[in-house]
Design a protein around this motif. Structure first.
Motif, short mmCIF file in Angstrom:
data_model
loop_
_atom_site.label_atom_id
_atom_site.label_comp_id
_atom_site.label_asym_id
_atom_site.label_seq_id
_atom_site.Cartn_x
_atom_site.Cartn_y
_atom_site.Cartn_z
N UNK A 1 0.85 -1.19 0.03
CA UNK A 1 0.01 0.06 0.17
C UNK A 1 1.03 1.38 0.16
N UNK A 2 0.32 2.15 -0.84
CA UNK A 2 1.32 3.38 -0.63
C UNK A 2 0.27 4.61 -0.73
N UNK B 1 -7.22 17.44 -11.16
CA UNK B 1 -7.13 16.31 -11.68
C UNK B 1 -8.04 15.10 -11.18
N UNK B 2 -8.26 15.40 -9.70
CA UNK B 2 -9.30 14.26 -9.24
C UNK B 2 -10.79 14.76 -9.86
N UNK B 3 -11.03 15.90 -10.25
CA UNK B 3 -12.38 16.40 -10.93
C UNK B 3 -12.40 16.03 -12.52
N UNK B 4 -11.25 15.98 -13.10
CA UNK B 4 -11.27 15.80 -14.47
C UNK B 4 -10.46 14.49 -15.02
N UNK C 1 -12.32 9.69 -5.47
CA UNK C 1 -12.70 10.27 -4.27
C UNK C 1 -11.69 10.19 -3.39
N UNK C 2 -11.68 10.95 -2.55
CA UNK C 2 -10.46 11.27 -1.40
C UNK C 2 -10.45 9.90 -0.76
N UNK C 3 -9.27 9.33 -0.53
CA UNK C 3 -9.35 8.01 0.20
C UNK C 3 -9.51 6.67 -0.50
N UNK D 1 -3.61 4.53 -2.27
CA UNK D 1 -4.71 5.51 -1.84
C UNK D 1 -4.67 6.80 -2.20
N UNK D 2 -5.72 7.36 -2.77
CA UNK D 2 -5.66 8.72 -3.42
C UNK D 2 -6.21 9.75 -2.24
#
Length: 160
Positions: free
Chosen positions: A76-77, A85-88, A110-112, A135-136
């Motif tokens: 895991x990292x 970048x998360x939206x598009x 999504x976050x996480x 994990x984002x």
């Protein structure tokens, strides 16, 4: 064992039948071994008079890595992703044990959320390679320019 006994002591064991010595040995640590696990080395342990030497057990201490955490056969990292970048959606270069791999960040992540890079994790005992899970973490800007603030306000008006 040394063959000298009390009646005919040899140099080295002084009649005890056994010599003590230090020796540097090569230990093969299997891939995927965990912290606190033991590696057995048959016949490399303490010798006994008139018998065969026992086994040597080496306890492995694994230093935690700053980038990766091991969970079974997987690693895991974490990856910081900009809000835009998360939206598009985007592509990020993610470090792996072998170097780096490109990871597609899907639109609207999504976050996480956990994303997977198949086959880039730790090793299982059967030799099968695990996966790398990323994990984002969405990073929000600390300050917005005037134009960026106006764009965010338009998004807010649209209910986003």
């Amino acid at each position: 064992a040394c063959r000298g006994f009390r009646s005919r002591p040899r140099h080295g064991c002084r009649g005890a039948g056994i010599t003590k010595r230090e020796e540097e040995i090569h230990v093969v640590v299997p891939a995927g071994v965990g912290d606190g696990e033991m590696v057995r080395m048959p016949g490399r342990g303490e010798g006994i008079l008139g018998g065969t030497p026992g086994d040597l057990y080496v306890k492995v201490h694994v230093t935690p890595d700053k980038r990766f955490r091991k969970e079974g056969a997987n690693l895991l990292t974490e990856l910081s992703v900009k809000l835009s970048d998360a939206l598009l959606g985007s592509t990020y270069h993610v470090p792996t044990l072998e170097g780096a791999e490109d990871l597609e960040i899907p639109t609207g992540v999504s976050h996480g959320e956990m994303l997977r890079i198949k086959g880039h994790g730790g090793m299982q005992s059967r030799g099968k390679r695990g996966d790398l899970f990323v994990r984002v973490n969405i990073t929000l800007p600390q300050k917005l320019s005037k134009s960026a603030r106006q764009l965010v306000e338009k998004l807010k008006e649209e209910g986003i």
